[in-house]
Write an enzyme that holds these catalytic residues in place. Structure first.
Site, PDB file in Angstrom:
ATOM      1  N   ASP A  65     -77.553  18.557  48.299  1.00 33.18           N
ATOM      2  CA  ASP A  65     -78.218  18.928  49.549  1.00 33.18           C
ATOM      3  C   ASP A  65     -79.628  19.387  49.203  1.00 33.18           C
ATOM      4  O   ASP A  65     -79.808  20.317  48.400  1.00 33.18           O
ATOM      5  CB  ASP A  65     -77.428  20.061  50.213  1.00 33.18           C
ATOM      6  CG  ASP A  65     -77.933  20.418  51.599  1.00 33.18           C
ATOM      7  OD1 ASP A  65     -79.116  20.154  51.895  1.00 33.18           O
ATOM      8  OD2 ASP A  65     -77.148  20.988  52.387  1.00 33.18           O
ATOM      9  N   SER A 144     -94.233  11.246  58.675  1.00 30.30           N
ATOM     10  CA  SER A 144     -93.976  10.458  59.891  1.00 30.30           C
ATOM     11  C   SER A 144     -95.240  10.453  60.732  1.00 30.30           C
ATOM     12  O   SER A 144     -96.065  11.381  60.642  1.00 30.30           O
ATOM     13  CB  SER A 144     -92.827  11.089  60.690  1.00 30.30           C
ATOM     14  OG  SER A 144     -92.721  10.511  61.971  1.00 30.30           O
ATOM     15  N   TYR A 157     -89.155  18.710  64.773  1.00 30.66           N
ATOM     16  CA  TYR A 157     -89.401  17.541  63.929  1.00 30.66           C
ATOM     17  C   TYR A 157     -90.890  17.365  63.646  1.00 30.66           C
ATOM     18  O   TYR A 157     -91.296  17.162  62.496  1.00 30.66           O
ATOM     19  CB  TYR A 157     -88.838  16.289  64.605  1.00 30.66           C
ATOM     20  CG  TYR A 157     -88.916  15.055  63.745  1.00 30.66           C
ATOM     21  CD1 TYR A 157     -88.039  14.870  62.690  1.00 30.66           C
ATOM     22  CD2 TYR A 157     -89.868  14.065  63.994  1.00 30.66           C
ATOM     23  CE1 TYR A 157     -88.099  13.743  61.896  1.00 30.66           C
ATOM     24  CE2 TYR A 157     -89.938  12.931  63.211  1.00 30.66           C
ATOM     25  CZ  TYR A 157     -89.048  12.766  62.160  1.00 30.66           C
ATOM     26  OH  TYR A 157     -89.123  11.643  61.367  1.00 30.66           O
ATOM     27  N   LYS A 161     -92.643  17.612  59.897  1.00 30.92           N
ATOM     28  CA  LYS A 161     -93.277  16.443  59.290  1.00 30.92           C
ATOM     29  C   LYS A 161     -94.769  16.665  59.052  1.00 30.92           C
ATOM     30  O   LYS A 161     -95.343  16.123  58.104  1.00 30.92           O
ATOM     31  CB  LYS A 161     -93.038  15.214  60.170  1.00 30.92           C
ATOM     32  CG  LYS A 161     -91.614  14.680  60.083  1.00 30.92           C
ATOM     33  CD  LYS A 161     -91.246  14.286  58.665  1.00 30.92           C
ATOM     34  CE  LYS A 161     -89.888  13.625  58.559  1.00 30.92           C
ATOM     35  NZ  LYS A 161     -89.553  13.217  57.170  1.00 30.92           N
TER      36      LYS A 161
END
Length: 285
Positions: A65, A144, A157, A161
């Site tokens: 992980d 991203s 998110y 990113k």
């Protein structure tokens, strides 16, 4: 003078999130180029299936992980001990939560996204840097286009990113004096299970997809995304972006985003979407 192509033949490449999607597609592509690939993923079953598609002595797999700092340090050490070197690291593991506003989101979800998408990058890259420097290798941080696009319902998110992007940019500068390189990989929409869950299965995600519109909502395959990363490694590129139609947005993001924010803040469709999203989150509590 153009830098010569970086050949991955006989190089050791560690990829996180390699059990499916972009990570697995990249592992297949680099394996076909005769690289030794170390596939790291938190999902045992996905990793086992992935390893069966890449049989041979040039494949190393480990379950870990990326949020577990000591586990990642141990995995990197195992890869180096097994191969005697580590040349390329691709910090690809990532997660996307369901759309949520900052006002109503579960902050535990936010913390989880940051732990994987941001801190997970550091946990992956940091223990590998000495080996990468020793081999004059390359690091890829998968960010991203969300790092610089509108963040309606996606603050967790988008912010994670954006942070990953800055980690990658810092690495580009910090590795340069040591003869190693780093790059940031940017993607728009990639047709993966992650994208399907976010953009197709979730009603708010579908509306966000429609709001962004063509051509920016065009999706590429996981293999096309992997090809972009592989080409970036070969070129030791400081940045790669796919699909290419996102490039103008990236280059002029400062000007574009100022205008986009003003327009979206007045858009009644956005207002309605936010109210519906918050109502849905409130009813789920």
């Amino acid at each position: 003078m153009r830098r010569s192509t970086y050949d991955v033949r006989d190089k050791v490449v560690l990829i996180t999130g390699a059990g499916q999607g972009i990570g697995l597609a990249l592992a297949r592509r680099l394996h076909a180029q005769h690289a030794h690939v170390a596939l790291i993923d938190v999902n045992d079953a996905a990793l086992a299936q992935a390893s069966r598609t890449l049989a041979g002595d040039r494949v190393f797999t480990a379950t870990a992980d990326v949020t577990d700092r000591s586990a990642m340090a141990e995995v990197v050490a195992r890869v180096i001990a097994h191969h005697g070197r580590l040349d390329v690291v691709v910090a690809n593991a990532g997660v996307t939560p369901a759309p949520a506003t900052i006002r109503t989101m579960d902050l535990a979800d936010y913390d989880r996204v940051v732990a994987i998408n941001q801190t997970g990058v550091l946990n992956t890259v940091r223990p590998a840097l000495e080996a990468v420097i020793d081999s004059g290798g390359h690091v890829v941080v998968v960010a991203s286009c969300a790092a610089f696009s509108p963040g309606v319902g996606g603050a967790a998110y988008m912010s994670s990113k954006a942070a990953a992007e800055q980690i990658g940019r810092a690495l580009k500068l910090e590795l340069a004096p040591h003869g190693a390189t780093a790059g940031v990989a940017y993607f728009g929409f990639v047709d993966t299970p992650l994208a399907t869950a976010t953009l197709d299965d979730d009603p708010t995600g579908r509306r966000l997809n429609e709001l962004l519109g063509w051509p920016l909502n065009h999706r590429i395959s996981a293999d096309a995304a992997a090809a972009s990363i592989a080409n970036g490694i070969a070129d030791r590129a400081g940045a790669t972006i796919a699909p290419a139609r996102w490039l103008p947005y990236s280059l002029f993001r400062g000007v574009i985003n100022a205008a986009v924010d003003r327009v979206l803040a007045r858009d009644r469709r956005v207002h309605e979407m936010i109210r519906d999203l918050e109502a849905r989150q409130e009813s789920a509590r």
